[in-house]
Design a protein around this motif. Sequence first.
Motif, PDB file in Angstrom:
ATOM      1  N   GLU A   2     -12.131   5.538   0.938  1.00  0.00           N
ATOM      2  CA  GLU A   2     -10.870   4.949   1.459  1.00  0.00           C
ATOM      3  C   GLU A   2      -9.498   4.164   1.006  1.00  0.00           C
ATOM      4  O   GLU A   2      -8.549   4.481   1.393  1.00  0.00           O
ATOM      5  N   ARG A   3      -9.571   4.505  -0.434  1.00  0.00           N
ATOM      6  CA  ARG A   3      -8.231   4.811  -1.301  1.00  0.00           C
ATOM      7  C   ARG A   3      -7.314   5.195  -0.590  1.00  0.00           C
ATOM      8  O   ARG A   3      -6.035   5.204  -0.597  1.00  0.00           O
ATOM      9  N   SER A   4      -7.459   6.466  -0.387  1.00  0.00           N
ATOM     10  CA  SER A   4      -6.914   7.867   0.148  1.00  0.00           C
ATOM     11  C   SER A   4      -6.691   7.756   1.292  1.00  0.00           C
ATOM     12  O   SER A   4      -5.523   7.590   2.103  1.00  0.00           O
ATOM     13  N   GLY A   5      -7.048   6.385   2.486  1.00  0.00           N
ATOM     14  CA  GLY A   5      -6.877   6.219   4.093  1.00  0.00           C
ATOM     15  C   GLY A   5      -5.681   5.256   3.351  1.00  0.00           C
ATOM     16  O   GLY A   5      -4.710   5.681   3.993  1.00  0.00           O
ATOM     17  N   SER A   6      -6.333   4.305   2.972  1.00  0.00           N
ATOM     18  CA  SER A   6      -4.864   3.061   2.669  1.00  0.00           C
ATOM     19  C   SER A   6      -3.722   3.928   1.811  1.00  0.00           C
ATOM     20  O   SER A   6      -2.557   2.983   3.021  1.00  0.00           O
ATOM     21  N   THR A   7      -3.910   4.698   0.935  1.00  0.00           N
ATOM     22  CA  THR A   7      -3.011   5.098   0.161  1.00  0.00           C
ATOM     23  C   THR A   7      -1.562   5.887   1.928  1.00  0.00           C
ATOM     24  O   THR A   7      -0.304   5.453   1.652  1.00  0.00           O
ATOM     25  N   GLN A   9      -2.172   5.355   4.732  1.00  0.00           N
ATOM     26  CA  GLN A   9      -1.268   4.628   5.182  1.00  0.00           C
ATOM     27  C   GLN A   9      -0.422   3.310   4.424  1.00  0.00           C
ATOM     28  O   GLN A   9       1.060   3.337   5.676  1.00  0.00           O
ATOM     29  N   ARG A  10       0.149   3.503   3.407  1.00  0.00           N
ATOM     30  CA  ARG A  10       0.885   3.028   3.649  1.00  0.00           C
ATOM     31  C   ARG A  10       2.028   3.392   2.529  1.00  0.00           C
ATOM     32  O   ARG A  10       3.656   2.900   3.179  1.00  0.00           O
ATOM     33  N   VAL A  60       3.142   2.806  -4.799  1.00  0.00           N
ATOM     34  CA  VAL A  60       1.597   2.567  -4.115  1.00  0.00           C
ATOM     35  C   VAL A  60       1.062   4.773  -4.639  1.00  0.00           C
ATOM     36  O   VAL A  60      -0.251   4.264  -4.907  1.00  0.00           O
ATOM     37  N   ARG A  64      -3.210   4.731  -6.665  1.00  0.00           N
ATOM     38  CA  ARG A  64      -3.934   5.481  -6.087  1.00  0.00           C
ATOM     39  C   ARG A  64      -5.036   5.674  -7.325  1.00  0.00           C
ATOM     40  O   ARG A  64      -6.612   6.154  -7.377  1.00  0.00           O
TER      41      ARG A  64
END
Length: 66
Positions: A2-7, A9-10, A60, A64
Amino acid sequence: MERSGSTGQRLTALFVLGCVLLNYPVLSLFSRPVEVAGIPLLYAYLFGVWLVLIGGMALVIGRRRE
């Protein structure tokens, strides 16, 4: 995972912000015969936006790895 996806997106949000800040209507606001510390206002603005975008990407990407 999930962190990879939010990274992603940011980083995408930073890209869009950069596109907006470096687009003509915004740039025309700073195209004036004024100097900041001996540097033309437009050049100071461009350099400042560049620094903010690079710093934002560093934050960002740095989050990660934690």
